[in-house]
Design a protein around this motif. Structure first.
Motif, PDB file in Angstrom:
ATOM      1  N   TYR A 162       0.856  -1.187   0.000  1.00  0.00           N
ATOM      2  CA  TYR A 162       0.000   0.000   0.000  1.00  0.00           C
ATOM      3  C   TYR A 162       0.895   1.242   0.000  1.00  0.00           C
ATOM      4  CZ  TYR A 162      -3.880   3.142   0.855  1.00  0.00           C
ATOM      5  OH  TYR A 162      -4.808   4.150   0.711  1.00  0.00           O
ATOM      6  N   LYS A 163       1.964   1.190   0.777  1.00  0.00           N
ATOM      7  CA  LYS A 163       3.050   2.185   0.690  1.00  0.00           C
ATOM      8  C   LYS A 163       4.328   1.399   0.513  1.00  0.00           C
ATOM      9  CE  LYS A 163       5.664   5.570   3.461  1.00  0.00           C
ATOM     10  NZ  LYS A 163       6.939   4.848   3.386  1.00  0.00           N
ATOM     11  N   ASP A 164       4.998   1.574  -0.622  1.00  0.00           N
ATOM     12  CA  ASP A 164       6.138   0.716  -0.920  1.00  0.00           C
ATOM     13  C   ASP A 164       7.463   1.342  -0.493  1.00  0.00           C
ATOM     14  OD1 ASP A 164       6.905   2.560  -2.881  1.00  0.00           O
ATOM     15  OD2 ASP A 164       6.330   1.285  -4.572  1.00  0.00           O
ATOM     16  N   ALA A 207      -2.089  -5.571   3.430  1.00  0.00           N
ATOM     17  CA  ALA A 207      -1.468  -4.322   2.991  1.00  0.00           C
ATOM     18  C   ALA A 207      -0.099  -4.177   3.644  1.00  0.00           C
ATOM     19  CB  ALA A 207      -2.349  -3.138   3.358  1.00  0.00           C
ATOM     20  N   ARG A 208       0.950  -4.277   2.842  1.00  0.00           N
ATOM     21  CA  ARG A 208       2.302  -4.038   3.337  1.00  0.00           C
ATOM     22  C   ARG A 208       2.570  -2.536   3.321  1.00  0.00           C
ATOM     23  NH1 ARG A 208       7.395  -3.628   0.401  1.00  0.00           N
ATOM     24  NH2 ARG A 208       9.156  -3.942   1.818  1.00  0.00           N
ATOM     25  N   ILE A 209       2.981  -2.007   4.449  1.00  0.00           N
ATOM     26  CA  ILE A 209       3.269  -0.580   4.566  1.00  0.00           C
ATOM     27  C   ILE A 209       4.698  -0.409   5.069  1.00  0.00           C
ATOM     28  CG2 ILE A 209       2.681   1.546   5.793  1.00  0.00           C
ATOM     29  CD1 ILE A 209      -0.212   0.638   5.816  1.00  0.00           C
ATOM     30  N   VAL A 210       5.548   0.174   4.220  1.00  0.00           N
ATOM     31  CA  VAL A 210       6.924   0.478   4.620  1.00  0.00           C
ATOM     32  C   VAL A 210       6.864   1.710   5.516  1.00  0.00           C
ATOM     33  CG1 VAL A 210       9.182   1.202   3.799  1.00  0.00           C
ATOM     34  CG2 VAL A 210       7.910  -0.565   2.567  1.00  0.00           C
ATOM     35  N   VAL A 211       7.378   1.597   6.729  1.00  0.00           N
ATOM     36  CA  VAL A 211       7.110   2.608   7.747  1.00  0.00           C
ATOM     37  C   VAL A 211       8.163   3.715   7.774  1.00  0.00           C
ATOM     38  CG1 VAL A 211       6.625   3.015  10.192  1.00  0.00           C
ATOM     39  CG2 VAL A 211       5.841   0.907   9.111  1.00  0.00           C
ATOM     40  N   GLY A 264     -10.587  -2.345   1.642  1.00  0.00           N
ATOM     41  CA  GLY A 264     -10.906  -3.768   1.555  1.00  0.00           C
ATOM     42  C   GLY A 264      -9.776  -4.709   1.893  1.00  0.00           C
ATOM     43  N   PHE A 265      -8.622  -4.185   2.310  1.00  0.00           N
ATOM     44  CA  PHE A 265      -7.555  -5.063   2.782  1.00  0.00           C
ATOM     45  C   PHE A 265      -7.988  -5.707   4.097  1.00  0.00           C
ATOM     46  CE2 PHE A 265      -5.088  -2.651  -0.253  1.00  0.00           C
ATOM     47  CZ  PHE A 265      -4.134  -3.556  -0.697  1.00  0.00           C
ATOM     48  N   ASP A 266      -7.538  -6.934   4.323  1.00  0.00           N
ATOM     49  CA  ASP A 266      -7.961  -7.696   5.492  1.00  0.00           C
ATOM     50  C   ASP A 266      -7.018  -7.553   6.679  1.00  0.00           C
ATOM     51  OD1 ASP A 266     -10.270  -9.300   4.285  1.00  0.00           O
ATOM     52  OD2 ASP A 266      -8.642  -9.746   2.892  1.00  0.00           O
ATOM     53  N   GLU A 267      -5.806  -7.111   6.431  1.00  0.00           N
ATOM     54  CA  GLU A 267      -4.798  -7.086   7.485  1.00  0.00           C
ATOM     55  C   GLU A 267      -3.742  -6.058   7.127  1.00  0.00           C
ATOM     56  OE1 GLU A 267      -1.468 -10.324   8.831  1.00  0.00           O
ATOM     57  OE2 GLU A 267      -3.525 -11.078   8.711  1.00  0.00           O
ATOM     58  N   ILE A 268      -3.080  -5.520   8.146  1.00  0.00           N
ATOM     59  CA  ILE A 268      -1.990  -4.559   7.957  1.00  0.00           C
ATOM     60  C   ILE A 268      -0.673  -5.225   8.331  1.00  0.00           C
ATOM     61  CG2 ILE A 268      -1.013  -2.359   8.691  1.00  0.00           C
ATOM     62  CD1 ILE A 268      -3.578  -2.094   7.050  1.00  0.00           C
ATOM     63  N   GLN A 269       0.346  -4.980   7.524  1.00  0.00           N
ATOM     64  CA  GLN A 269       1.677  -5.503   7.839  1.00  0.00           C
ATOM     65  C   GLN A 269       2.695  -4.377   7.708  1.00  0.00           C
ATOM     66  OE1 GLN A 269       4.669  -8.350   5.557  1.00  0.00           O
ATOM     67  NE2 GLN A 269       2.938  -9.481   6.356  1.00  0.00           N
ATOM     68  N   TYR A 270       3.438  -4.138   8.798  1.00  0.00           N
ATOM     69  CA  TYR A 270       4.440  -3.081   8.804  1.00  0.00           C
ATOM     70  C   TYR A 270       5.819  -3.645   8.517  1.00  0.00           C
ATOM     71  CZ  TYR A 270       0.829  -0.153  10.930  1.00  0.00           C
ATOM     72  OH  TYR A 270      -0.329   0.561  11.172  1.00  0.00           O
ATOM     73  N   ASP A 271       6.493  -3.047   7.546  1.00  0.00           N
ATOM     74  CA  ASP A 271       7.876  -3.406   7.231  1.00  0.00           C
ATOM     75  C   ASP A 271       8.757  -2.181   7.495  1.00  0.00           C
ATOM     76  OD1 ASP A 271      10.031  -4.904   6.473  1.00  0.00           O
ATOM     77  OD2 ASP A 271       9.524  -4.997   4.343  1.00  0.00           O
ATOM     78  N   TYR A 272      10.044  -2.408   7.636  1.00  0.00           N
ATOM     79  CA  TYR A 272      10.986  -1.348   8.011  1.00  0.00           C
ATOM     80  C   TYR A 272      10.483  -0.635   9.261  1.00  0.00           C
ATOM     81  CZ  TYR A 272      13.488  -2.105   3.653  1.00  0.00           C
ATOM     82  OH  TYR A 272      14.207  -2.654   2.636  1.00  0.00           O
ATOM     83  N   VAL A 273       9.934  -1.404  10.186  1.00  0.00           N
ATOM     84  CA  VAL A 273       9.506  -0.846  11.471  1.00  0.00           C
ATOM     85  C   VAL A 273      10.710  -0.965  12.407  1.00  0.00           C
ATOM     86  CG1 VAL A 273       8.390  -3.036  12.109  1.00  0.00           C
ATOM     87  CG2 VAL A 273       7.769  -0.948  13.301  1.00  0.00           C
ATOM     88  N   ARG A 274      11.676  -0.083  12.147  1.00  0.00           N
ATOM     89  CA  ARG A 274      12.971  -0.134  12.830  1.00  0.00           C
ATOM     90  C   ARG A 274      13.731   1.158  12.599  1.00  0.00           C
ATOM     91  NH1 ARG A 274      17.236  -1.033   9.218  1.00  0.00           N
ATOM     92  NH2 ARG A 274      16.715  -1.942   7.188  1.00  0.00           N
ATOM     93  N   ASP A 318       7.034  -7.030  10.532  1.00  0.00           N
ATOM     94  CA  ASP A 318       8.203  -7.711   9.978  1.00  0.00           C
ATOM     95  C   ASP A 318       9.403  -7.467  10.879  1.00  0.00           C
ATOM     96  OD1 ASP A 318       6.660  -8.533   7.874  1.00  0.00           O
ATOM     97  OD2 ASP A 318       7.445  -7.067   6.444  1.00  0.00           O
ATOM     98  N   ILE A 319      10.202  -8.501  11.065  1.00  0.00           N
ATOM     99  CA  ILE A 319      11.351  -8.423  11.957  1.00  0.00           C
ATOM    100  C   ILE A 319      12.467  -9.277  11.374  1.00  0.00           C
ATOM    101  CG2 ILE A 319      10.494 -10.343  13.378  1.00  0.00           C
ATOM    102  CD1 ILE A 319      11.679  -8.939  15.841  1.00  0.00           C
ATOM    103  N   PHE A 320      13.703  -8.851  11.559  1.00  0.00           N
ATOM    104  CA  PHE A 320      14.822  -9.653  11.066  1.00  0.00           C
ATOM    105  C   PHE A 320      14.807 -11.033  11.709  1.00  0.00           C
ATOM    106  CE2 PHE A 320      17.064  -5.487  10.216  1.00  0.00           C
ATOM    107  CZ  PHE A 320      17.036  -5.642   8.836  1.00  0.00           C
ATOM    108  N   GLY A 321      15.082 -12.046  10.918  1.00  0.00           N
ATOM    109  CA  GLY A 321      15.121 -13.401  11.450  1.00  0.00           C
ATOM    110  C   GLY A 321      16.137 -13.550  12.556  1.00  0.00           C
ATOM    111  N   TRP A 322      17.226 -12.798  12.460  1.00  0.00           N
ATOM    112  CA  TRP A 322      18.284 -12.898  13.468  1.00  0.00           C
ATOM    113  C   TRP A 322      17.829 -12.380  14.816  1.00  0.00           C
ATOM    114  CZ3 TRP A 322      22.085 -16.046  13.300  1.00  0.00           C
ATOM    115  CH2 TRP A 322      23.168 -15.921  14.179  1.00  0.00           C
ATOM    116  N   SER A 323      16.775 -11.589  14.844  1.00  0.00           N
ATOM    117  CA  SER A 323      16.270 -11.062  16.115  1.00  0.00           C
ATOM    118  C   SER A 323      15.758 -12.171  17.018  1.00  0.00           C
ATOM    119  CB  SER A 323      15.147 -10.049  15.854  1.00  0.00           C
ATOM    120  OG  SER A 323      15.642  -8.910  15.187  1.00  0.00           O
ATOM    121  N   ALA A 324      15.388 -13.317  16.437  1.00  0.00           N
ATOM    122  CA  ALA A 324      14.965 -14.458  17.255  1.00  0.00           C
ATOM    123  C   ALA A 324      16.154 -15.087  17.971  1.00  0.00           C
ATOM    124  CB  ALA A 324      14.266 -15.502  16.384  1.00  0.00           C
ATOM    125  N   VAL A 325      17.353 -14.870  17.442  1.00  0.00           N
ATOM    126  CA  VAL A 325      18.573 -15.445  18.007  1.00  0.00           C
ATOM    127  C   VAL A 325      19.241 -14.456  18.961  1.00  0.00           C
ATOM    128  CG1 VAL A 325      20.831 -16.451  17.494  1.00  0.00           C
ATOM    129  CG2 VAL A 325      18.909 -16.819  15.916  1.00  0.00           C
TER     130      VAL A 325
END
Length: 451
Positions: A162-164, A207-211, A264-274, A318-325
């Motif tokens: 939605y915002k790239d 909806a992917r939204i680059v933050v 009409g999007f069903d869900e919001i997803q935030y990327d670059y939330v960092r 969205d979160i870096f996979g390495w953040s789980a480690v």
């Protein structure tokens, strides 16, 4: 931990910049009414490694994770009828149910809420486990062809910007008109027709939204943005960055989120939330509140949770996979427990090509998609067990070539690793939008009936 992990955004591989398809500005949608469900009041935590949610006939609905919270529907003598976060209802042996909860967070940050988050004190109504692909802007002109390729596959959801990454907005936006009046947009001026193409095929939309990476916003509002020691806008990972401390930016992002939901999007997803990676440069993060990075990121997610017009809409982070480690925030504000505690969905980016020799105890992780996903997700499950309201784990998986070809087998091996851990949802990332999905159909036949 040996080796070096490359940090990137959700863009596992660089995508070509999409060009606007139309500059016409139709009317943005009106907001929708807030509706709040009546919620179960009593809950328990799962204590045990082999607990299962079962139906009346004794069939397994899904495994239950250690310290996962379930809501009590009806108490029984030997087993109780409960509901999980995804809305699945079934029986669990009472020996697994406990009111006690133990947290083992290795590195707690000051000012961060690690306890029970009230906004998530509920199951998600009519939750649909997601098996998604990302549709890049490159495919907007070929939407019918793109959708035809998904026919007959297990995919039930599409993630669309939605915002790239380049500040391009998908549909007409009052928020953009008010905040960035000189911006060039939208990419599409036929939102109802576009959304209908997906809905008619039974597909859900995220909806992917680059933050906080935002060239246009940073240029328009430099006083709200990250700068270097000379006072110039700081450039990192192919863009300028607005400070995650900026409440003004929070408001703009939430306005965009509400527009996407109203369309009409069903869900919001935030990327670059960092925060941006500094790469050794001295930078000013613009922190008038004197809050740390982790607190700023968590507060932003909480602000969004409290200000979406549709209170049943889910927020993914969205979160870096390495953040789980890593037990730290890696200098960018992404601390697993802090983000998962307040996000409905936590989306680690587990692309094997981003791991280097020695990561996760693997010599060549880019050649071992099953082990990368399995080992990374095991860390994620352990971290989720530290918090009382964790996000549902829905990883991003690699579906693009890098170092090796990622064909049907490599894609399926990643999904198989998730299934072996009791996780039955995922999102596939390919920056060009070309997916090899055949290997997933056979896997889907063997999954539990729910989720």
């Amino acid at each position: 931990m040996a080796g070096v992990l490359f940090l990137t955004g959700c863009l596992g591989a660089q995508s070509e910049k999409a060009l606007p398809i139309s500059s016409a500005k139709a009317s943005a949608p009106e907001t929708i009414e807030v509706q709040i469900d009546e919620l179960p009041k009593d809950y328990f935590f799962i204590q045990g490694e082999d607990a299962k949610l079962i139906d009346e006939s004794g069939e397994v609905i899904r495994p239950l994770f250690f310290q996962e919270r379930v809501f009590l529907v009806r108490k029984g003598v030997q087993r109780s009828f409960v509901e999980d976060y995804a809305g699945n209802q079934g029986y669990v042996d009472r020996s697994y149910l406990s009111k006690s909860f133990s947290s083992y967070i290795s590195n707690e940050y000051e000012g961060v809420e690690y306890g029970m988050y009230a906004e998530k004190n509920r199951p998600y109504r009519e939750y649909v486990p997601v098996r998604a692909v990302y549709m890049p802007g490159l495919q907007l002109k070929n939407v019918d062809v793109f959708l035809d390729r998904l026919e007959g596959s297990v995919i039930n959801t599409v993630v669309i910007d939605y915002k790239d990454d380049y500040d391009q907005i998908l549909f007409p936006s009052k928020a953009v008109d008010e905040t960035l009046p000189d911006a060039s947009y939208p990419l599409l001026d036929n939102p109802e027709e576009f959304i209908a193409k997906f809905k008619e095929r039974g597909l859900r939309l995220i909806a992917r939204i680059v933050v906080f990476k935002s060239n246009q916003y940073a240029s328009q509002y430099p006083d709200q943005s990250v700068v270097d020691s000379s006072g110039d806008l700081f450039y990192s990972d192919e863009g300028y960055w607005v400070s995650p401390h900026s409440r003004q930016m929070w408001q703009y992002i939430v306005k965009l989120s509400n527009e996407a939901l109203a369309y009409g999007f069903d869900e919001i997803q935030y990327d670059y939330v960092r925060f941006p990676v500094s790469y050794g440069t001295v930078i000013d993060l613009r922190s008038p509140e004197e809050e740390n990075r982790v607190t700023a990121i968590q507060k932003f997610i909480m602000y969004a949770q409290n200000n979406l017009n549709d209170r049943n809409a889910l927020i993914g982070s969205d979160i870096f996979g390495w953040s789980a480690v890593s037990i730290t925030d890696e200098g960018i504000g992404q601390h697993w427990e802090a983000m998962s505690a307040v996000s409905d969905i936590i989306c680690p980016m587990l692309y094997p090509s981003l791991y280097t020799s020695g990561n996760l105890g693997l010599d060549r992780p880019w050649r071992e998609p099953y082990e990368v996903i399995k080992r990374s997700t095991e860390y994620a499950l352990e971290r989720n067990a530290n918090i009382q309201t964790p996000g549902l784990i829905r990883p991003w998986l690699q579906a693009y070539d890098a170092f090796i070809d990622f064909n049907e087998e490599e894609v399926a091996e990643q999904v198989r690793a998730l299934h072996d851990l009791g996780i039955y949802e995922y999102m596939l990332w390919n920056p060009d939008g070309h997916y090899k999905l055949g290997g997933l159909n056979d896997l889907q036949k063997d999954r539990p009936a729910s989720p």
